[in-house]
Scaffold this motif. Structure first.
Motif, mmCIF file in Angstrom:
data_model
loop_
_atom_site.group_PDB
_atom_site.id
_atom_site.type_symbol
_atom_site.label_atom_id
_atom_site.label_comp_id
_atom_site.label_asym_id
_atom_site.label_seq_id
_atom_site.Cartn_x
_atom_site.Cartn_y
_atom_site.Cartn_z
ATOM 1 N N THR A 90 0.847 -1.189 0.000
ATOM 2 C CA THR A 90 0.000 0.000 0.000
ATOM 3 C C THR A 90 0.882 1.239 0.000
ATOM 4 O OG1 THR A 90 -0.094 0.173 2.405
ATOM 5 C CG2 THR A 90 -1.732 -1.263 1.329
ATOM 6 N N ARG A 92 0.925 3.643 2.101
ATOM 7 C CA ARG A 92 1.463 3.859 3.449
ATOM 8 C C ARG A 92 2.613 2.904 3.731
ATOM 9 N NH1 ARG A 92 1.058 1.785 8.422
ATOM 10 N NH2 ARG A 92 1.258 3.217 10.227
ATOM 11 N N GLN A 93 2.451 1.646 3.356
ATOM 12 C CA GLN A 93 3.529 0.664 3.567
ATOM 13 C C GLN A 93 4.782 1.045 2.773
ATOM 14 O OE1 GLN A 93 1.313 -2.837 2.372
ATOM 15 N NE2 GLN A 93 1.129 -3.556 4.506
ATOM 16 N N ARG A 95 5.744 4.116 2.008
ATOM 17 C CA ARG A 95 6.398 5.228 2.707
ATOM 18 C C ARG A 95 7.187 4.726 3.911
ATOM 19 N NH1 ARG A 95 1.500 8.286 1.806
ATOM 20 N NH2 ARG A 95 0.855 7.823 3.965
#
Length: 706
Positions: A90, A92-93, A95
């Motif tokens: 994802t 977020r993952q 980043r």
């Protein structure tokens, strides 16, 4: 009521039939997938869990004539990111992962993201973006500490899709402190287009993560040096973490390139060139009243009987290490920067300069085979008038009626002006005749000027013979530009010279006039040469008239020490000069060293043992300071030195040329045979370094020298 119940039972039967048919269909499908096609899908699933990893081969060494390593390899820990695995995470993952990798490798997330962009895609930044195959993991950090690499390897759950491995990268041992960047060249990642072409051609020696030669011998002999990659198949889980190793196909290291470079001589040449430029920049130019800029320079040392290059240096230069592990945008900009002197440009083979008086021996050859002779006497006056212009001697010196030998010794311009004017008046006074014969132009072409030498280095410049055809062609290309300047009133940004030149060029810029001919005869005007071209031509004078294609490489040697290919000297042609003319020029150039323009720089040098033939030159360039030249040779070597905007020939370059000969011969009052035997690091033309059975090179002291 009975009718209603009947309809309800009918609907129930229909529903039951539908449910049964759905279950039957599902059962049949499951049976087909698990029983009939089970083996096929199992194989596909297994294949998806196995990844093929390319094992890069160790690139071949580059060594000098004595076996001293010029380019070697070293191990480097490299961290790469598999973009295929990264895309499964994802946003977020991603980043979190990139922040974690950035913390481990000491770089911000933004830089890592820029490195992951394929060059040419939106948002790509030259010098930072990935220039290799989109299917290979992208290296984002090189030379990382071992503890960092081990942490990534030991914590795969924290670094999904991140690879840490040891790779072989280029190293530069620098024997005798040498640089040699323009000869050695550099590597950079293969591009997607190059990779696709290689695969289409069936070339298995490259892969998406290969580094290929981009300049110098690294490019010229890339196919020999690169080796053959190996492949390792490993089992991975859904996150790309390695579970185990399946099998491996071993790669093959690249072959060793043996060159004719002598690192010991190269070290002397580089130091002398750098010191000469420093000294010139501290010396006042009497013409301009300011110090010489000395913005560039080059030296070539060549074996006269083979064309092999013993040493070649260029300034400005660069550190070849900047390419190892990827070059930064700032570093790349400096290599191309004019303010920095364009360090990527090798002046020895790519720099083009007016030859000045070093041109005169070839004009002598052309004249003495077309009506002039040893008995010829012409006036060496302080000036020579052509039309309404007086062409001057250097410092307006005059030596009376002299022959070609004395004219070469004192570098008399007006003597050669008369020679050039003679042929123009006799054969080419019709300015419209582009086919008019010119023995001086023909002789220059015979000695290889105006064309590539054929040196085994890429990107060689061809120089230029500014004859009638060239002038006509140049006029056609530029007349609109200069006519545009001439058609408007002169503005404040246009100098009087440029405005006047534009008007004349627009009207008759095609005309090859007497002024062009006399300028050509002394190496001025629009004729330009490379230092390598000049060294090759002087080598031809030294060996009796044979023009060779210069050579850097001597042999290709396999990893086990087998000589795969000997690279022999290649004769281009014989210049066809009578022996009497060659001997006459040879004796005249000895006179330059004994009593001419080079003599004051060779005081106390044992010229009886090491007979240096030389010609100095100071080429004038509009808007710049003079180019300093010394072109010379002995029975063994041709040595040519050039310093752009460096001043006079012997004044600026003379001391360095002497120092190079002292290093070559170790002169100390010895006989010529003893001097030759003392040449450091030089071996017979076909001698090669000795290799052990494992391919390693024996130390130089264990081998025979000439």
């Amino acid at each position: 009521m009975a009718g209603v119940e009947g309809r309800s039972r009918l609907r129930l039967v229909v529903i039951q039939a539908l449910v049964f048919s759905l279950f039957a269909t599902l059962f049949v499908r499951l049976y087909y997938l698990q029983v009939v096609s089970g083996d096929e899908y199992h194989a596909q699933a297994a294949d998806q869990s196995v990844r093929e990893i390319v094992v890069q081969p160790q690139r071949g060494l580059v060594v000098d004539a004595q076996g001293r390593p010029l380019v070697a390899n070293r191990a480097s820990w490299v961290v790469s990111i598999d973009r295929t695995m990264l895309d499964k995470l994802t946003v977020r993952q991603q980043r979190v992962l990139l922040d974690r990798v950035g913390g481990a490798t000491g770089q911000p997330r933004g830089r890592i993201q820029r490195q992951l962009v394929t060059c040419g895609d939106d948002g790509s930044v030259p010098g930072v973006c990935w220039n290799g195959s989109p299917y290979q993991p992208v290296p984002i950090a090189q030379d990382v500490p071992q503890r960092t690499a081990l942490r990534i390897l030991e914590q795969p759950e924290d670094y999904p899709g991140v690879i840490a491995e040891q790779q072989s990268v280029r190293a530069y041992p620098r024997p005798y402190g040498i640089n040699l960047a323009h000869v050695l060249g550099y590597l950079s990642p293969i591009t997607e287009d190059e990779y696709d072409r290689a695969r289409a051609d069936g070339d298995r020696s490259v892969n998406g993560a290969s580094a290929v030669g981009r300049a110098g011998v690294e490019k010229q002999y890339d196919e020999w040096l690169r080796g053959m990659p190996g492949y390792r198949r490993v089992a991975v889980d859904s996150m790309g973490r390695v579970l185990g190793e399946e099998d491996e196909i071993a790669g093959q290291p690249g072959d060793t390139l043996v060159t004719s470079i002598d690192a010991k001589v190269q070290g002397v040449v580089e130091k002398q060139l750098a010191a000469t430029i420093r000294t010139a920049r501290q010396t006042r130019d009497e013409v301009t009243g300011r110090n010489y800029e000395a913005d560039a320079g080059a030296v070539v040392v060549m074996e006269v009987d083979t064309g092999r290059i013993v040493a070649m240096a260029s300034q400005p230069t660069y550190d070849p290490e900047v390419w190892v592990g990827g070059i930064s945008k700032k570093q790349l900009a400096r290599l191309y920067s004019e303010a920095a002197g364009t360090p990527l440009l090798g002046r020895a083979t790519q720099g083009q300069f007016a030859p000045g008086s070093t041109w005169k021996p070839f004009m002598t050859a052309g004249a003495m085979t077309h009506g002039f002779g040893p008995e010829t006497r012409l006036e060496c006056s302080s000036g020579f008038q052509v039309g309404n212009r007086v062409f001057k001697n250097y410092e307006s010196g005059a030596y009376g009626s002299i022959g070609f030998d004395r004219a070469l010794e004192v570098s008399c311009n007006t003597f050669f002006y008369r020679v050039g004017y003679h042929f123009w008046q006799k054969l080419g006074s019709d300015v419209d005749d582009v086919t008019a014969k010119d023995p001086l132009v023909d002789e220059a072409m015979t000695f290889g000027f105006g064309g590539e030498t054929g040196v085994d280095l890429p990107g060689e410049a061809s120089g230029r013979i500014a004859d009638r055809r060239w002038k006509r062609q140049y006029w056609k290309q530029m007349k609109d530009y200069y006519c545009g300047i001439a058609s408007k009133p002169q503005d404040a940004d246009t100098s009087d010279f440029v405005y006047k030149f534009s008007r004349e060029f627009c009207i008759e810029g095609y005309a090859y006039r007497a002024g062009d001919a006399v300028n050509f005869a002394i190496g001025q005007g629009d004729t330009i040469v490379t230092p390598l071209q000049l060294a090759r031509a002087y080598a031809a004078l030294a060996n009796g008239g044979t023009l060779y294609a210069p050579r850097i490489a001597k042999a290709i040697v396999s990893p086990d020490g087998t000589v795969l290919k000997r690279i022999r000297p290649r004769k281009v042609r014989d210049v066809g000069l009578p022996t009497s003319v060659v001997n006459y020029i040879d004796n005249a150039l000895k006179g330059v060293s004994l009593r001419g323009t080079m003599s004051w720089r060779l005081l106390d040098f044992p010229l009886e043992q090491v007979q240096i033939r030389a010609k100095t030159g100071s080429a004038e360039v509009y808007g710049k300071q003079s180019t300093s030249w010394v072109a010379s040779y002995t029975d063994d070597y041709a040595v040519v030195m050039m310093v752009s905007q460096g001043g006079t020939g012997s004044g600026t370059s003379g001391p360095a040329v002497r120092a190079i000969y002292e290093a070559l011969y170790g002169v100390d009052g010895m006989t010529i045979d003893a001097a030759r035997a003392a040449i450091p690091g030089v071996v017979a033309p076909d001698d090669l370094p000795s290799f052990r059975r494992d391919g390693s090179i024996l130390p130089p002291r264990t081998r025979r020298s000439r």
